[in-house]
Design an enzyme around this catalytic site. Structure first.
Site, PDB file in Angstrom:
ATOM      1  N   LYS A  30       0.854  -1.195   0.000  1.00  0.00           N
ATOM      2  CA  LYS A  30       0.000   0.000   0.000  1.00  0.00           C
ATOM      3  C   LYS A  30       0.888   1.243   0.000  1.00  0.00           C
ATOM      4  CE  LYS A  30      -0.393   0.167   5.055  1.00  0.00           C
ATOM      5  NZ  LYS A  30      -1.324   0.178   6.201  1.00  0.00           N
ATOM      6  N   ARG A 118      -9.423   1.966  16.234  1.00  0.00           N
ATOM      7  CA  ARG A 118      -9.460   2.399  14.848  1.00  0.00           C
ATOM      8  C   ARG A 118     -10.460   1.495  14.147  1.00  0.00           C
ATOM      9  NH1 ARG A 118      -3.629   2.753  12.009  1.00  0.00           N
ATOM     10  NH2 ARG A 118      -4.230   0.631  11.531  1.00  0.00           N
ATOM     11  N   TYR A 253      12.185  31.886  -0.436  1.00  0.00           N
ATOM     12  CA  TYR A 253      11.023  32.581   0.097  1.00  0.00           C
ATOM     13  C   TYR A 253      11.205  32.944   1.567  1.00  0.00           C
ATOM     14  CZ  TYR A 253       8.415  31.006  -4.042  1.00  0.00           C
ATOM     15  OH  TYR A 253       7.968  30.777  -5.322  1.00  0.00           O
ATOM     16  N   MET A 301       8.186  24.428  -3.769  1.00  0.00           N
ATOM     17  CA  MET A 301       7.415  23.332  -4.352  1.00  0.00           C
ATOM     18  C   MET A 301       8.254  22.466  -5.274  1.00  0.00           C
ATOM     19  SD  MET A 301       3.888  23.445  -6.581  1.00  0.00           S
ATOM     20  CE  MET A 301       2.952  24.238  -5.274  1.00  0.00           C
TER      21      MET A 301
END
Length: 361
Positions: A30, A118, A253, A301
């Protein structure tokens, strides 16, 4: 990203030395095989394991383009998609009665919520749901659970309590007309800590993080160092630009880094969209020219800057290693996890599925 086939096969063989005699092995693929590439991992392990385990229907669809081995689909399947999952040959998780009407003919595993809180059926509801499974036309073939607190502690008290609750629930299923039904409770961490000759044997082991050469915790890395698990992932990129900045020049940034001297920097064309976490800004490292090079400024990004002061010969197109080895130096998932306040599982799993996976022998 480079994927080592030999490391995967080594890790499987090493972990098999801990698997109880007669138990089957499910390779957990998975999350794009914990970021390693589901298609590639399955192709390497096809025929070497008894099951593959996925979480959802999309993963099952992809898996079926590669293998016809039995599949455990243990996550959520929408009611209107259950039949497709059954048609694709998945054995499904059952944890409530809402989708049982669509599971006629399916092979199902009952999930027990044994002190995890869960997904799962509470032990007090086991007898009722087993009867509902019987009348639904589904075939109950397994009972399973999951440990909650093995990786984060060396105190196994809760794990033993979970095992006791699970054993009681399993006994209820057997008494309801399913004697000898298969049971599975352990993933890699459970295999390393809870499966001993004195415990009631399990029938399936679900191998996830250990299969990829990662230990579930530092404590288990110490106690099971003899397994010599080998990380299967090497995440590489290349320098897109190399340049020299003057003193007093900002980088990135937010102006979170300003050079205090003339600095030679490199631009790496990876970023948080690729899985290189923004939390590594001003603290992460990569390998370039065989040296550890610090991340300068904020990770964007699609790119970030590194300090090339220790690599005077670095040039554009040189290889950069974000995870794995370069010469004698190494950056591990555990190191990255520590720097970004997470776990090694997440470090590899968040590597973008859009990056190509290149299989190495």
């Amino acid at each position: 990203m480079r994927l080592s086939a030999s490391a995967l096969r080594h890790n499987l063989a090493a972990l098999r030395t801990l698997v109880p005699s007669g138990a089957k092995v499910a390779a957990v693929v998975k999350g794009n095989a914990y970021g390693h590439g589901m298609r590639e991992v399955v192709q390497i392990l096809d025929g070497l394991v008894d099951y593959f385990q996925v979480d959802d229907l999309d993963e099952l669809r992809l898996l079926r383009t590669v293998t016809q081995l039995p599949v455990l689909l243990l996550g959520y399947v929408p009611r209107d998609s259950v039949q497709e999952a059954v048609d694709l040959g998945a054995e499904l998780a059952v944890y409530d009665t809402e989708r049982l009407g669509e599971m006629r003919g399916a092979r199902v595993h009952l999930k027990i919520d044994a002190l995890l809180g869960r997904q799962g059926t509470l032990p007090s509801q086991v007898s009722e749901i087993v009867e509902r499974i019987r009348t639904s036309g589904a075939e109950l073939v397994g009972v399973y659970g999951h440990y909650a607190n093995i990786e984060d502690t060396t105190d196994l008290g809760h794990a033993y309590a979970q095992r006791s609750v699970f054993d009681e629930a399993h006994a209820l299923v057997e008494m309801a007309g399913y004697p000898g039904i298969a049971r599975h409770l352990s993933a890699t961490s459970g295999l390393m800590t809870m499966e001993t000759p004195s415990t009631r044997p399990i029938d399936v082991v679900r191998l996830g993080v250990g299969l990829y050469g990662l230990y579930p915790s530092e404590a288990l890395a110490r106690t099971h160092a003899s397994l010599d698990l080998k990380p299967a992932m090497q995440w590489v990129s290349h320098l897109a630009q190399v340049k020299t900045l003057p003193a007093g020049h900002p980088i990135g940034y937010g102006l979170t880094f300003v050079t205090d001297r003339e600095m030679r920097i490199g631009i790496v064309p990876q970023g948080y969209s690729d899985g290189f976490a923004r939390s590594l800004s001003n603290c992460g490292e990569v390998l370039a020219g065989g040296s550890h090079c610090r991340v300068l400024g904020r990770v964007a990004m699609n790119m970030f800057a590194i300090d090339l002061s220790s690599v005077p010969t670095a040039k554009s197109e040189d290889e950069v290693v974000l995870l794995g080895e370069q010469g004698p130096e190494r950056i591990t998932a555990e190191q990255v996890a520590s720097q970004s306040d997470t776990i090694n599982y997440e470090v590899t799993t968040r590597v973008s599925p859009l990056l190509p996976r290149i299989v190495k022998p």
